[in-house]
Design a protein around this motif. Structure first.
Motif, PDB file in Angstrom:
ATOM      1  N   ALA A 159      72.689  43.076  48.621  1.00 12.95           N
ATOM      2  CA  ALA A 159      74.154  43.189  48.525  1.00 12.95           C
ATOM      3  C   ALA A 159      74.546  44.289  47.534  1.00 12.95           C
ATOM      4  O   ALA A 159      75.541  44.993  47.736  1.00 12.95           O
ATOM      5  CB  ALA A 159      74.754  41.852  48.097  1.00 12.95           C
ATOM      6  N   SER A 160      73.739  44.473  46.489  1.00 11.48           N
ATOM      7  CA  SER A 160      74.067  45.484  45.467  1.00 11.48           C
ATOM      8  C   SER A 160      73.965  46.907  46.024  1.00 11.48           C
ATOM      9  O   SER A 160      74.447  47.846  45.409  1.00 11.48           O
ATOM     10  CB  SER A 160      73.166  45.335  44.246  1.00 11.48           C
ATOM     11  N   LEU A 161      73.320  47.042  47.188  1.00 17.09           N
ATOM     12  CA  LEU A 161      73.175  48.374  47.787  1.00 17.09           C
ATOM     13  C   LEU A 161      74.399  48.783  48.605  1.00 17.09           C
ATOM     14  O   LEU A 161      74.389  49.837  49.244  1.00 17.09           O
ATOM     15  CB  LEU A 161      71.936  48.420  48.692  1.00 17.09           C
ATOM     16  N   ALA A 162      75.445  47.957  48.600  1.00 18.80           N
ATOM     17  CA  ALA A 162      76.625  48.236  49.444  1.00 18.80           C
ATOM     18  C   ALA A 162      77.167  49.661  49.274  1.00 18.80           C
ATOM     19  O   ALA A 162      77.434  50.332  50.280  1.00 18.80           O
ATOM     20  CB  ALA A 162      77.713  47.194  49.198  1.00 18.80           C
ATOM     21  N   PRO A 163      77.323  50.179  48.052  1.00 19.90           N
ATOM     22  CA  PRO A 163      77.863  51.550  47.942  1.00 19.90           C
ATOM     23  C   PRO A 163      76.951  52.590  48.594  1.00 19.90           C
ATOM     24  O   PRO A 163      77.423  53.557  49.196  1.00 19.90           O
ATOM     25  CB  PRO A 163      77.944  51.794  46.420  1.00 19.90           C
ATOM     26  N   LEU A 164      75.649  52.354  48.477  1.00 19.19           N
ATOM     27  CA  LEU A 164      74.673  53.272  49.076  1.00 19.19           C
ATOM     28  C   LEU A 164      74.758  53.196  50.605  1.00 19.19           C
ATOM     29  O   LEU A 164      74.831  54.209  51.311  1.00 19.19           O
ATOM     30  CB  LEU A 164      73.276  52.848  48.588  1.00 19.19           C
ATOM     31  N   ARG A 165      74.766  51.962  51.100  1.00 19.44           N
ATOM     32  CA  ARG A 165      74.821  51.705  52.548  1.00 19.44           C
ATOM     33  C   ARG A 165      76.096  52.303  53.144  1.00 19.44           C
ATOM     34  O   ARG A 165      76.073  52.959  54.177  1.00 19.44           O
ATOM     35  CB  ARG A 165      74.783  50.185  52.733  1.00 19.44           C
ATOM     36  N   HIS A 166      77.187  52.056  52.463  1.00 18.60           N
ATOM     37  CA  HIS A 166      78.495  52.530  52.907  1.00 18.60           C
ATOM     38  C   HIS A 166      78.472  54.059  53.032  1.00 18.60           C
ATOM     39  O   HIS A 166      78.913  54.624  54.028  1.00 18.60           O
ATOM     40  CB  HIS A 166      79.515  52.097  51.847  1.00 18.60           C
ATOM     41  N   THR A 167      77.941  54.720  52.018  1.00 21.02           N
ATOM     42  CA  THR A 167      77.918  56.190  52.005  1.00 21.02           C
ATOM     43  C   THR A 167      76.982  56.731  53.078  1.00 21.02           C
ATOM     44  O   THR A 167      77.327  57.656  53.820  1.00 21.02           O
ATOM     45  CB  THR A 167      77.465  56.692  50.614  1.00 21.02           C
ATOM     46  N   LEU A 168      75.787  56.112  53.172  1.00 19.41           N
ATOM     47  CA  LEU A 168      74.775  56.656  54.079  1.00 19.41           C
ATOM     48  C   LEU A 168      75.051  56.319  55.540  1.00 19.41           C
ATOM     49  O   LEU A 168      74.395  56.861  56.424  1.00 19.41           O
ATOM     50  CB  LEU A 168      73.380  56.173  53.665  1.00 19.41           C
ATOM     51  N   SER A 169      76.011  55.436  55.803  1.00 13.76           N
ATOM     52  CA  SER A 169      76.352  55.236  57.210  1.00 13.76           C
ATOM     53  C   SER A 169      77.364  56.289  57.666  1.00 13.76           C
ATOM     54  O   SER A 169      77.692  56.375  58.846  1.00 13.76           O
ATOM     55  CB  SER A 169      76.825  53.809  57.490  1.00 13.76           C
TER      56      SER A 169
END
Ligand SMILES: N[C@@H](CCC(=O)N[C@@H](CS)C(=O)NCC(=O)O)C(=O)O
Length: 234
Positions: A159-169
């Motif tokens: 869940a803490s990776l949300a900013p990374l996931r959001h950006t990389l999608s």
């Protein structure tokens, strides 16, 4: 010649430090090939700039001794300004600082209780007592107790990776169309985990996984070719 002091396990070719991987990738980005010196925790007095310098990476470049991965990235950007920029050009470094802070305080801090306990099995025997004492103090529990509860920590880590996931999608790299030092700073954490632990940090459909694969393939597969630890004995 550029010399990089790089953390090694009992196998001197097993190089797994997240901070050293940031620098390995940054050097490759600039088209530079360092000579790397394997370093173990018990060799503090062998580090250039000791006793002030107590951690790796340490870079020795044209007589300058630079410690700390962020300081090294800024050094490379300044000295090798003709090479591809690590920060997407002037001013990019100020934005990158937020991502570097996130990588240290959220990503690596979140990874540490999950994969950190696996490091011990890969270390030189002379490092064992120091690693156990220093890391158990940080964890507030034994390495074994930390390993036993790591599956419980995985959902919150993901869940803490949300900013990374959001950006990389939305874009291929944190740097946009091209990788930047921000990508290397974050990737260092994933490469560390991959080289020392059998834990799969990312769900199969996680967009972060595709980015991690791309990062592994950069520079002719520099990171993918890295020697992994024998995780079977962990
Ligand atoms: N802020 C430093 C952190 C470097 C660091 O903590 N390196 C670890 C290896 S991953 C180390 O050398 N630790 C020495 C020790 O724990 O005694 C950087 O970005 O370079």
């Amino acid at each position: 010649m550029i010399e990089l002091y790089d953390l090694a396990g009992s196998n001197p070719d097993h190089r797994f430090s997240p901070y050293c991987w940031r620098v390995r990738m940054a050097l490759a980005h600039k088209g530079l090939e360092p000579h790397t010196t394997p370093w173990r925790f018990h060799e503090k007095d062998k580090l250039p700039g000791a006793p002030a310098n107590r951690t790796v990476p340490v870079l020795v470049d044209r007589g300058a001794v630079v410690a700390d991965s962020t300081a090294i990235a800024f050094h490379l950007e300044q000295i090798y300004y003709n090479g591809p920029s690590l920060f997407g050009g002037p001013g990019g470094d100020t934005h990158a600082r937020f991502i570097l802070a996130w990588a240290d305080t959220v990503l690596i801090a979140g990874l540490f209780p999950i994969v950190g306990p696996d490091v011990l099995a890969h270390l030189h025997p002379a490092d064992h007592a120091y690693f156990r004492a220093s890391r158990e103090k940080r964890l507030g529990m034994s390495l074994e107790a930390a390993r036993a509860r790591r599956d419980d920590l995985l959902p919150a880590f993901r869940a803490s990776l949300a900013p990374l996931r959001h950006t990389l999608s939305r874009q291929e790299f944190l740097g946009g169309d091209e990788p930047s030092y921000a990508d290397y700073a974050v990737f260092g954490g994933f490469q560390w985990a991959r080289l020392i632990s059998p834990v799969e940090l990312l769900a199969e459909d996680d967009p972060v996984r595709a980015w991690r694969d791309t990062m592994l393939d950069l520079f002719d597969g520099l990171a993918r070719k890295a020697v992994t630890g024998a995780v079977a004995d962990c």
